[in-house]
Design a protein around this motif. Structure first.
Motif, mmCIF file in Angstrom:
data_model
loop_
_atom_site.group_PDB
_atom_site.id
_atom_site.type_symbol
_atom_site.label_atom_id
_atom_site.label_comp_id
_atom_site.label_asym_id
_atom_site.label_seq_id
_atom_site.Cartn_x
_atom_site.Cartn_y
_atom_site.Cartn_z
ATOM 1 N N ALA A 8 0.872 -0.995 -0.039
ATOM 2 C CA ALA A 8 -0.085 -0.162 -0.060
ATOM 3 C C ALA A 8 0.749 1.099 -0.084
ATOM 4 N N LEU A 9 1.801 1.179 0.708
ATOM 5 C CA LEU A 9 2.838 2.557 1.118
ATOM 6 C C LEU A 9 3.781 2.694 -0.286
ATOM 7 N N GLN A 10 3.802 1.869 -0.910
ATOM 8 C CA GLN A 10 4.684 1.924 -2.090
ATOM 9 C C GLN A 10 3.880 1.774 -3.472
ATOM 10 N N GLY A 11 2.536 1.844 -3.200
ATOM 11 C CA GLY A 11 1.562 2.127 -4.463
ATOM 12 C C GLY A 11 1.761 0.778 -5.481
ATOM 13 N N ILE A 12 1.870 -0.248 -4.639
ATOM 14 C CA ILE A 12 2.093 -1.284 -5.646
ATOM 15 C C ILE A 12 0.552 -1.808 -6.528
ATOM 16 N N THR A 13 0.501 -1.997 -7.605
ATOM 17 C CA THR A 13 -0.579 -2.151 -8.475
ATOM 18 C C THR A 13 -0.760 -3.349 -8.778
ATOM 19 N N HIS A 14 0.343 -4.210 -9.045
ATOM 20 C CA HIS A 14 0.216 -5.525 -9.539
ATOM 21 C C HIS A 14 1.425 -6.420 -8.958
ATOM 22 N N VAL A 15 0.931 -7.475 -8.329
ATOM 23 C CA VAL A 15 1.969 -8.399 -7.512
ATOM 24 C C VAL A 15 2.184 -9.666 -8.419
ATOM 25 N N VAL A 16 3.424 -9.965 -8.653
ATOM 26 C CA VAL A 16 3.711 -11.109 -9.473
ATOM 27 C C VAL A 16 4.699 -11.962 -8.777
ATOM 28 N N ARG A 17 4.014 -13.116 -8.111
ATOM 29 C CA ARG A 17 4.895 -14.181 -7.246
ATOM 30 C C ARG A 17 4.686 -15.277 -7.370
ATOM 31 N N GLY A 18 5.386 -16.521 -7.006
ATOM 32 C CA GLY A 18 5.107 -17.698 -7.052
ATOM 33 C C GLY A 18 3.860 -18.332 -6.635
ATOM 34 N N MET A 19 3.606 -19.527 -7.217
ATOM 35 C CA MET A 19 2.168 -20.342 -6.784
ATOM 36 C C MET A 19 2.170 -20.648 -5.188
ATOM 37 N N ASP A 20 3.407 -20.649 -4.771
ATOM 38 C CA ASP A 20 3.375 -21.038 -3.442
ATOM 39 C C ASP A 20 2.816 -20.043 -2.552
ATOM 40 N N LEU A 21 2.280 -18.934 -2.890
ATOM 41 C CA LEU A 21 1.911 -17.955 -2.213
ATOM 42 C C LEU A 21 0.455 -17.578 -2.572
ATOM 43 N N PHE A 22 -0.155 -18.532 -3.302
ATOM 44 C CA PHE A 22 -1.530 -18.265 -3.791
ATOM 45 C C PHE A 22 -2.597 -18.450 -2.639
ATOM 46 N N HIS A 23 -2.465 -19.225 -1.948
ATOM 47 C CA HIS A 23 -3.509 -19.364 -0.924
ATOM 48 C C HIS A 23 -3.179 -18.222 0.294
ATOM 49 N N ALA A 24 -2.238 -17.990 0.338
ATOM 50 C CA ALA A 24 -1.754 -16.891 1.613
ATOM 51 C C ALA A 24 -2.304 -15.518 1.222
ATOM 52 N N THR A 25 -2.753 -15.190 0.134
ATOM 53 C CA THR A 25 -3.343 -13.986 -0.647
ATOM 54 C C THR A 25 -4.485 -13.902 0.032
ATOM 55 N N ALA A 26 -5.384 -14.885 0.587
ATOM 56 C CA ALA A 26 -6.427 -14.615 1.185
ATOM 57 C C ALA A 26 -6.355 -14.047 2.636
ATOM 58 N N VAL A 27 -5.210 -14.488 3.147
ATOM 59 C CA VAL A 27 -5.128 -13.593 4.574
ATOM 60 C C VAL A 27 -4.603 -12.254 4.367
#
Length: 291
Positions: A215-234
């Motif tokens: 939020a503080l860095q104004g990130i609009t698009h997060v590109v990262r590994g599938m190992d973090l897919f479910h963590a996105t819910a938190v």
């Protein structure tokens, strides 16, 4: 018009490997395709494992790969005060509680229940959910334990947090070409139970710091590994609770080792520095990761 902004956010707790190279190169490629910014963030809240030597190695590896980023680099260890403000807000709103059970306590508690034939629920990573018996403690009991110096962590009260929502949580998942939104994913933060949001001596965790940083860095698009897919819910839940904007996400496939598992720093999988020393070129790395 919102300026599109990507980020690559490694932790300096080991050498970068091919999986990191793929993620960094893909972020740079997508940012170039749409004229977006690419930021570098050093996620170094774990002071016991993160070192200046590994951080210096990150810069060398990225520069060798030809990955350029926009200065200045954000180092999480320099922003604990910002994370503390967010944590204090969650404490004041009674959305977190001090959890006093040690890892040994948790194992013993769950083992006893399973010995009696009760299957204990597990999170998407396969770890058992926290028993959360601390939530039965009164405010006076909690304060007394903290005053006595009993070790604790601040855990999210997932039931209380979910009760604050007035609609279902979703996130936007996009394709890696053209950044076109393709679907809305139903977020199920309850599958993680009462996760750790901060330690007694460190006022943050991966989940808390990453949503604040984005939020503080104004990130609009997060590109990262599938190992973090479910963590996105938190992270979507925390964004909602703290009134933070949500980026769009793309979870790319993982680079796997010969045995079929994902590459890992902790298992000392071959790092980029070792490949470079063995004569590999940046073009070799691109070919190895499929770019």
């Amino acid at each position: 018009m919102t300026l599109l902004t990507f980020r690559f956010a490694p932790s300096p707790n080991g050498d970068l490997h091919l999986g990191h190279a793929y993620s960094a190169l893909l972020n740079r490629q997508l940012a170039n395709d749409v004229g977006a910014r690419l930021l570098l963030r050093i996620e170094d809240i774990d002071s016991t494992r993160c070192t200046p030597e590994f951080e210096a190695g990150i810069y060398r590896d990225l520069e060798w790969l030809g990955v350029r980023w926009e200065e200045a680099v954000r180092r999480q260890s320099e922003h604990f005060a910002e994370y503390q403000v967010a944590l204090d807000r969650l404490i004041a709103e009674e959305l977190v509680y001090p959890a006093f059970m040690s890892r040994g306590d948790i194992r013993a508690f769950i083992s006893e229940r399973e010995r009696r034939g009760r299957d204990w629920p597990r999170d998407p990573d396969g770890a058992p959910l926290y028993p959360a018996i601390d939530k039965a403690l009164s405010r006076a009991q909690r304060k007394a334990r903290i005053a006595e110096g009993v070790p604790f962590a601040w855990r999210l009260d997932s039931a209380a947090a979910l009760s604050r929502l007035d609609r279902d949580l979703v996130w936007t998942e996009f394709e890696d070409t053209g950044l076109s939104a393709t679907r809305h994913v139903q977020a199920r933060p309850q599958d993680w139970g009462d996760i750790v949001l901060a330690r007694r001596d460190i006022p943050t965790s991966y989940h808390l710091s990453v949503v604040l940083d984005d939020a503080l860095q104004g990130i609009t698009h997060v590109v990262r590994g599938m190992d973090l897919f479910h963590a996105t819910a938190v992270q979507r839940l925390l964004q909602q609770l703290l009134g933070l904007p949500q980026p769009a996400y793309f979870h790319h496939g993982l680079i796997l080792g010969p045995d079929g598992r994902k590459l890992s720093k902790s298992l000392k999988d071959t790092g980029l520095a070792a490949l470079r020393s063995a004569g590999a070129t940046p073009e070799d790395i691109r070919r190895m990761v499929g770019l």
